[in-house]
Design an enzyme around this catalytic site. Structure first.
Site, PDB file in Angstrom:
ATOM      1  CG  HIS A 248      -2.032   1.242   0.623  1.00 23.05           C
ATOM      2  ND1 HIS A 248      -2.800   1.046  -0.336  1.00 23.05           N
ATOM      3  CD2 HIS A 248      -2.280   2.342   1.015  1.00 23.05           C
ATOM      4  CE1 HIS A 248      -3.640   2.153  -0.510  1.00 23.05           C
ATOM      5  NE2 HIS A 248      -3.197   2.841   0.285  1.00 23.05           N
TER       6      HIS A 248
ATOM      7  CE1 TYR B 185      -2.109   7.686  -0.808  1.00 20.60           C
ATOM      8  CE2 TYR B 185      -1.566   5.674   0.189  1.00 20.60           C
ATOM      9  CZ  TYR B 185      -2.644   6.614  -0.294  1.00 20.60           C
ATOM     10  OH  TYR B 185      -3.849   6.443  -0.006  1.00 20.60           O
TER      11      TYR B 185
ATOM     12  CG  HIS C 220      -9.199   1.968  -7.373  1.00 20.85           C
ATOM     13  ND1 HIS C 220      -9.474   3.358  -6.845  1.00 20.85           N
ATOM     14  CD2 HIS C 220      -8.088   1.644  -6.516  1.00 20.85           C
ATOM     15  CE1 HIS C 220      -8.907   3.507  -6.099  1.00 20.85           C
ATOM     16  NE2 HIS C 220      -7.740   2.786  -5.845  1.00 20.85           N
ATOM     17  CG  PHE C 221      -4.931  -0.698  -9.930  1.00 24.57           C
ATOM     18  CD1 PHE C 221      -4.159  -0.851 -11.159  1.00 24.57           C
ATOM     19  CD2 PHE C 221      -5.100  -1.886  -9.503  1.00 24.57           C
ATOM     20  CE1 PHE C 221      -4.174  -1.807 -11.917  1.00 24.57           C
ATOM     21  CE2 PHE C 221      -4.998  -3.067 -10.035  1.00 24.57           C
ATOM     22  CZ  PHE C 221      -4.555  -3.210 -11.192  1.00 24.57           C
ATOM     23  CG  HIS C 222      -5.820   0.704 -15.241  1.00 22.27           C
ATOM     24  ND1 HIS C 222      -5.613  -0.630 -14.761  1.00 22.27           N
ATOM     25  CD2 HIS C 222      -4.681   0.442 -16.385  1.00 22.27           C
ATOM     26  CE1 HIS C 222      -5.087  -1.381 -15.495  1.00 22.27           C
ATOM     27  NE2 HIS C 222      -4.215  -0.807 -15.965  1.00 22.27           N
TER      28      HIS C 222
ATOM     29  NE  ARG D 271      -7.143  -7.602  -9.594  1.00 23.92           N
ATOM     30  CZ  ARG D 271      -6.200  -7.111  -8.618  1.00 23.92           C
ATOM     31  NH1 ARG D 271      -6.810  -7.099  -7.305  1.00 23.92           N
ATOM     32  NH2 ARG D 271      -5.123  -6.430  -8.897  1.00 23.92           N
ATOM     33  NE  ARG D 272      -4.020 -10.213  -9.353  1.00 24.57           N
ATOM     34  CZ  ARG D 272      -3.962 -10.186  -8.092  1.00 24.57           C
ATOM     35  NH1 ARG D 272      -4.842 -10.734  -7.297  1.00 24.57           N
ATOM     36  NH2 ARG D 272      -3.429  -9.241  -7.669  1.00 24.57           N
TER      37      ARG D 272
END
Lengths: 76, 596, 71
Positions: free
Chosen positions: B234, B238, B385-387, B448-449
């Protein structure tokens, strides 16, 4: 139309500096200087309130409709 | 008033440091190009639009996409940018250029070793592979070279951080009463966070995964390596984000024609990230059995606190841009938006990246909720989300920042600013399509994956439209993103052919509310590092202790999975997975049950 | 607007505004589908939305050239 207008403006200000037809390298020129006291970011507040409203609306939908609204998934 | 146009550029003043920055960016962009290629292959493959690789190679592609983009691209850009920021804001050369060159070389060697190990997965004859995804925890096992390369890379980043702290100490000796410049402040707090975060992955790799892969130890405890990975996994998000924040806080106000609204608020934000980034990793493990609910609850609480610095950032950055717009003559409650330099690809790229980040903030809130996470866990929602976050807020800001930095680092103009503008806009549009399709697919339960998320005798039910339509959306979006990546790389490559020009230098204006308006304690790195360590100990000591107490340091036993799946034995592999890893991977097992 | 040539609403601004609006319009179908359960066929929605957006762009351009003649 617009393209011609833009490059004409560039020609007047920065055209000789650029090989390509494009915006001037630095558009940061300012009309006036605002100090910390003179500047009141009320537009920022308005944008953030709009964002917050969307956020709350979507969260309520996700929680109450998608999450609580769907039945249990029993596996096996 | 022209703010510093025509001044000396960074490369004029610090040619050796500029060369380091350019080299780091070069590695970053090579990785970016490769990663983008693997991205579009996946987008077309999993949607069944175009499949030209065997599905068994999907995980090689997925691993390469993940590692090249979120380890190599982002972190090489980060070290380049941070070197620029440290040298520029302290206004002093590096203490010893040989050290600087050494860490860059170490990082590069490590990346090449890891990258080549992954890519060898395409060549079955060699027998080397590392199809373990970016989330490389057990039971997935890679060739030892994968872990060795990662370790070398990590050591490189640690030396880089030490190099920057050394610059700070040297500067501090000459300026004992000065406040740390904001850019340097960002670098130092971010690197402290990185040192704490990488404890987890270093322990996982050096004590468990590497010896296990070498055959020195028989088994590992999968839950332990998972938890150690997320200890790092995580805060690393950041770590990707902080270079973008550095650009938003210090460069964006300038190109908007304004000044940073508040330097003290910025410092508070970066301190909060240092404190709260790490003790939240367990929120990636809400569905892991073996971790008590109470520990997950603590992780969730910390995560919700972590929303605070991002909301503070939204306010400070938008207010700084508004300040620019009003100085440029903008008026009205929303009318000021029209007075901004939208033709400038650096400006527009960062603004669109910020807009996407706001959307990513929403899906992040859903991910972070302990109960509502069940709705989206392991579905395509999560990549959606993370794209938005790393794939746009970070990547698009890095590209936009490059458009602004390029002349400062090379004394050359950009080949074409209109192409740059088109590029950032295409990225935005492509990501809107792809990410929307991913989020919606995730809500329908599409995993996913997965190379082939279509199953016999089972159809995903949709609330509107159809799965086929979502697939087309995803594939079009992914293709647009690939086109955008090519435009970016081509624009830079052609820019290298531009002649050098003098007078391209830009300066960054001081903040409206300067550092002297904030208490000096904000600059006390020792204090914040100590508090951060205490918070990490509070969040992790008990869960890690419980995991080890439950099943030991090396786990209850079980097989490793070097994912070299023989074509017609997928089902057998799935059987073995569910049977032997049992409890730890019960959620994966559940998905397999559903599929059957 | 002001006399500063840097401040006119540029084609860049129009492009960015258009793309952001297009994304909002695109997402509206998802909102209709997910929040209100209204299943609008994509085959109908996307061509109509595109036509509306292009219409807006043409109208904006026409208005702007009228405005610049007057100004």
């Amino acid at each position: 139309m617009n393209e011609g207008m833009v490059s004409a403006d560039d020609g007047a200000t920065h055209g000789d500096l650029e090989r390509s037809v494009s915006a001037p390298p630095d558009q940061a020129d300012v009309d006036r200087t605002l100090s910390h006291e003179e500047f009141d970011p009320k537009g920022t507040l308005a944008l953030i309130l709009v964002y917050f409203a969307i956020l709350v609306g979507m969260w309520v939908f996700m929680y109450f409709v998608e999450f609580l609204g769907n039945g249990l998934t029993v596996v096996g | 008033m022209s703010t510093g146009s025509g001044a000396a550029t960074f490369v004029d003043r610090y040619p050796e440091e500029a060369s380091i920055v350019r080299q780091a960016f070069f590695v970053a962009f090579v990785a970016f190009g490769l990663g983008a290629l693997f991205g579009v292959i996946q987008a077309l493959h999993r949607t069944d639009i175009l499949r030209f690789i065997p599905s068994t190679d999907y995980y090689t592609v997925l691993t390469a996409h993940g590692v090249l983009l979120v380890i190599v691209f982002t972190i090489f850009f980060l070290v380049g940018l941070f070197q620029w920021a440290i040298t520029r804001s302290f206004d002093r050369p590096v203490e010893d250029i040989r050290i600087t060159k050494a860490w860059l070389a170490l990082m590069s060697v490590g990346s090449v070793v890891t990258g080549v190990t992954i890519l060898l997965g395409f060549v079955d004859e060699v027998g080397i592979s590392a199809d373990v995804l970016f989330t490389f925890y057990a039971p997935l096992q890679a060739h030892p070279l994968f872990y060795a390369g990662l370790a070398v890379f990590l050591v490189g980043t640690w030396i880089a951080g030490a190099d920057w702290f050394r610059s700070w100490l040297a500067w501090n000796a000459e300026h004992p009463d000065d406040r740390i410049p904001l850019q340097a402040f960002v670098v130092l707090t971010t690197m402290l966070m990185w040192y704490i975060a990488t404890i987890g992955v270093a322990v996982a790799v050096l004590f468990f995964l590497l010896p296990w892969s070498l055959g020195l130890i028989e088994t590992v405890n999968p839950l332990l390596t998972r938890t150690l990975f997320w200890f790092f996994g995580h805060p690393v998000v950041y770590f990707w984000l902080m270079p973008a924040y550095l650009l938003w806080y210090t460069v964006l106000p300038k190109i908007a024609g304004g000044r940073l609204f508040s330097d003290p608020l910025a410092r508070v934000v970066f301190v909060l990230f240092l404190l709260l980034s790490t003790p939240v990793g367990i929120h990636h493990q809400y569905l892991d059995p073996g971790i008590a609910e109470s520990f997950k609850f603590i992780a969730m609480t910390n995560t919700m606190f972590l929303l605070l610095p991002s909301l503070l950032t939204a306010f400070t950055v938008v207010a700084s841009v508004e300040h620019g717009a009003r100085q440029r003559g903008g008026t009205g409650l929303f009318g000021w938006l029209r007075a901004l330099p939208w033709r400038d690809p650096a400006f527009t790229g960062m603004m669109l990246a910020g807009l996407m980040f706001a959307a990513g903030g929403f899906s992040g809130m859903i991910n972070a909720g302990m109960n509502i996470n069940y709705l989206v866990h392991n579905t395509l929602w999560v990549p959606g989300h993370f794209h938005l976050t790393v794939g746009t807020a970070v990547a698009l800001t890095m590209m936009a920042g490059t458009y602004w930095l390029w002349p400062q680092l090379t004394n050359r103009r950009l080949y074409s600013r209109p192409i740059g503008l088109l590029q950032v806009v295409v990225w935005f549009g492509g990501m809107a399509l792809m990410s929307n399709a991913m989020h919606v697919s995730g809500l329908y339960g599409i995993p996913r994956r997965t190379a082939e998320p279509q199953y016999q005798g089972f159809d995903f039910s949709t609330a509107f439209g159809s799965v086929a339509e979502l697939n087309v959306q995803l594939a079009i979006g992914g293709t647009l993103l690939f086109v955008s990546a090519l435009l970016f790389l081509a624009n830079l490559a052609f820019s290298w052919g531009n002649p050098t020009t003098s007078g391209l230098g830009q300066t960054l204006p001081p903040a409206l509310s300067g550092p002297d308006d904030s208490p000096r304690v904000l600059d006390n790195m020792r204090l914040w590092a100590a508090i951060a360590l205490v918070l990490v100990a509070l969040a992790y000591a008990l869960p890690l202790g419980a995991i080890v107490a439950d099943s030991g340091l090396f786990g209850p036993g079980g097989d490793a999975y070097p994912v070299t799946v023989v074509l017609n034995s997928v089902a057998v592999t799935a059987e073995r997975l569910t049977a032997s890893v049992g409890a730890t991977l019960a959620d994966v097992g559940g998905v397999l049950e559903v599929i059957r | 607007m002001t006399g500063n040539p840097l401040r006119i609403e540029t084609s860049g601004g129009v492009l960015v505004g258009f793309v952001v609006l297009a994304v909002v319009v695109f997402e509206l179908r998802t909102v209709l589908g997910m929040l209100f359960g209204i299943d609008v066929s994509g085959v109908v929605y996307f061509p109509v939305a595109l036509a509306v957006l292009v219409g807006l762009l043409v109208a904006e351009n026409a208005l702007r050239s009228v405005g610049s003649k007057e100004g």
